[in-house]
Design an enzyme around this catalytic site. Structure first.
Site, mmCIF file in Angstrom:
data_model
loop_
_atom_site.group_PDB
_atom_site.id
_atom_site.type_symbol
_atom_site.label_atom_id
_atom_site.label_comp_id
_atom_site.label_asym_id
_atom_site.label_seq_id
_atom_site.Cartn_x
_atom_site.Cartn_y
_atom_site.Cartn_z
ATOM 1 C CE LYS A 172 -1.744 2.847 2.753
ATOM 2 N NZ LYS A 172 -2.004 3.923 2.314
ATOM 3 C CD GLU A 247 12.976 4.372 8.397
ATOM 4 O OE1 GLU A 247 12.913 5.522 9.223
ATOM 5 O OE2 GLU A 247 12.897 4.585 7.167
ATOM 6 C CB CYS A 281 12.651 9.514 8.374
ATOM 7 S SG CYS A 281 13.704 8.243 7.556
ATOM 8 C CD GLU A 381 10.324 12.818 11.413
ATOM 9 O OE1 GLU A 381 11.120 12.401 10.824
ATOM 10 O OE2 GLU A 381 9.121 12.572 11.861
#
Length: 474
Positions: A172, A247, A281, A381
């Site tokens: 997906k 992750e 990331c 973040e």
């Protein structure tokens, strides 16, 4: 305009159980560049059952045969590399050169690396430990939920080791950047992967992703995304005790030691932060600098950021394109305003759009100095081109504050003495550390500590994620 109206399930492009569609928007100008289906829970289940049916025969094939299909995918991707780069430029807003060299380059590198890993794995014999014979077997049916920031890389880095291990898969992709996944499904079809070994379903997380995580016929789910998304997937997977590989987010630290060559380290840090418009990331978004050297570091950072060319992704001169969407732009601008409100010093950039780029999801390269580690811009973040410079008074303080984070995905240390840098790097609670700008290595494991996730991708460690161990005791 690329329009897909079928899913790739069971080796065929199949008619949907739903009539919904997802518009794919070019963030550089807001234009619609494609459509993909918005799948339903029923579509997801069809894909899972196709993968389940294909699993026994695929797992029974010799490793060498499974590896040959990965080699086919590598060759086919290489032939269509320019097409992949153009699609990613359009749906992500990545500059053309970056889309080709990095976005597609990573996908090709992943597959090539796993060809080498697979060859070594194919040559293995069963291992004997005392009176036990140890065998490795595929974990089973795997669900892959991939992000928008490095979309092709995340398909390749998950699928290649899964196929070599003997697993079957349902993918997906992110709804922001799904077109490259459909293009990849065309590769799977051209490579004549056996029916059901690779399946593709797009759609919202709540209607497709949650089924892929919770379904009892799925043995493993691998997600790359936000920490919140990873936590939700783990929650859904828990009742069936399936394996979960995550992750997730990062707020990684770069420590510049007091003997660091600032003229080399600071420009490298700024340019790395602005690559992919800060949507990485593992970006080193917190830079720790000795307090007495902060002014010098800031001057270099300001000069470097001023040279970053922000603009149309089609231009060969563009280094930084737009963010992936207007929603992401608004999120990042909110953090920039928050940094100003928190009292950090705005070195450059800010909430205004880059000159001449009022249309599109563009944000200026932004740098803050005098940042404290308790400020939200140092803790959360941001996922945009925003760099925080934090002054420190001792090496011990820098290490402690670098580790004082919910995340632990990446890190970096610069020093004129590589052994000194290594000693600091070994004290950082993070999955990877770049020493003096050390380069990305496809053979090295990648993954995080703490809320940056669990499990590893790349190299032999990435293959092991898809293997179960069986002991035969004699």
């Amino acid at each position: 305009m690329r329009i897909y109206d079928k899913f790739y399930i069971g080796g065929q492009w199949q008619v949907l159980q739903t009539t919904g569609a997802i518009d794919v928007i070019n963030p550089a100008d807001g234009e619609n560049i494609g459509k993909v289906p918005a799948g339903s829970a029923q579509d997801a289940e069809r894909a899972i059952l196709a993968a389940r049916e294909a699993f026994p025969a695929w797992a029974a094939r010799p490793v060498s045969e499974r590896l040959a299909y990965v080699e086919k995918l590598l060759a086919l991707m290489g032939e269509r590399a320019a097409e992949f780069a153009e699609v990613i430029r359009l749906e992500l807003g990545a500059p053309a050169g970056f889309a080709s060299e990095v976005q597609v380059g990573l996908g090709l590198g992943d597959l090539a690396s796993y060809v080498e890993v697979g060859r070594a794995y194919a040559a293995e014999e069963s291992e004997t430990v005392g009176n036990s014979e140890i065998h490795r077997e595929p974990v089973g049916v795997c669900s892959f939920i991939t992000p928008w920031n490095y979309p092709l890389h995340q398909i390749a880095v998950k699928l290649a080791p899964a196929l070599i291990a003997g697993c079957t898969a349902v993918l997906k992709p992110s709804s922001e950047t799904p077109l490259n996944a459909f293009l990849f499904a065309e590769l799977a079809e051209a490579a004549e992967l056996p029916a059901g070994v690779f399946n593709l379903v797009s759609g919202a997380g709540r209607s497709v992703g949650e089924v892929l995580a919770a379904h009892p016929q799925v043995d493993m789910v691998s997600i790359t995304g936000s920490t919140a998304s990873g936590a939700r997937i783990a929650e859904l997977a828990a009742p069936t005790i399936k394996r979960v590989s995550q992750e997730l987010g990062g707020k990684s630290a770069l420590i510049l030691l007091d003997d660091c060559p600032l003229a080399q380290a600071v420009p490298a840090a700024v340019m790395a932060m602005m690559a992919n418009s800060g949507q990485t990331c593992a970006a080193l978004s917190r830079v720790f600098v000795p307090r007495e050297q902060q002014a010098q570091a800031v001057a270099i950072a300001r000069e470097t950021a001023a040279a970053v060319v922000v603009g149309d992704p089609r231009s060969p001169n563009t280094f930084m394109g737009p963010l992936v969407s207007q929603a992401q732009k608004n999120t990042v601008l909110g953090y920039i305003q928050l940094g100003i409100d928190e009292g950090a010093t705005l070195v450059c950039g800010g909430v205004e759009p880059p000159p001449g780029l009022e249309r599109g999801a563009y944000v200026q390269p932004t740098i803050f100095s005098d940042v404290r580690n308790d400020m939200l811009i140092a803790r959360e973040e941001i996922f945009g081109p925003v760099l925080a410079i934090l002054p420190y008074d001792s090496e011990e303080q820098a290490i402690a504050e670098a580790n004082d984070s919910d995340y632990g995905l990446s890190g970096g240390v610069w020093s004129a003495d590589s052994e000194r840098a290594k000693k600091v790097a070994l004290q950082l609670r993070t999955g990877q550390v770049a020493i003096n700008g050390g380069q990305f290595n496809f053979a090295a494991p990648f993954g995080g500590y703490k809320q940056s996730g669990n499990g590893r991708e790349l190299g032999r460690a990435g293959l092991d994620e898809f293997l179960e161990l069986k002991a035969l005791n004699f």
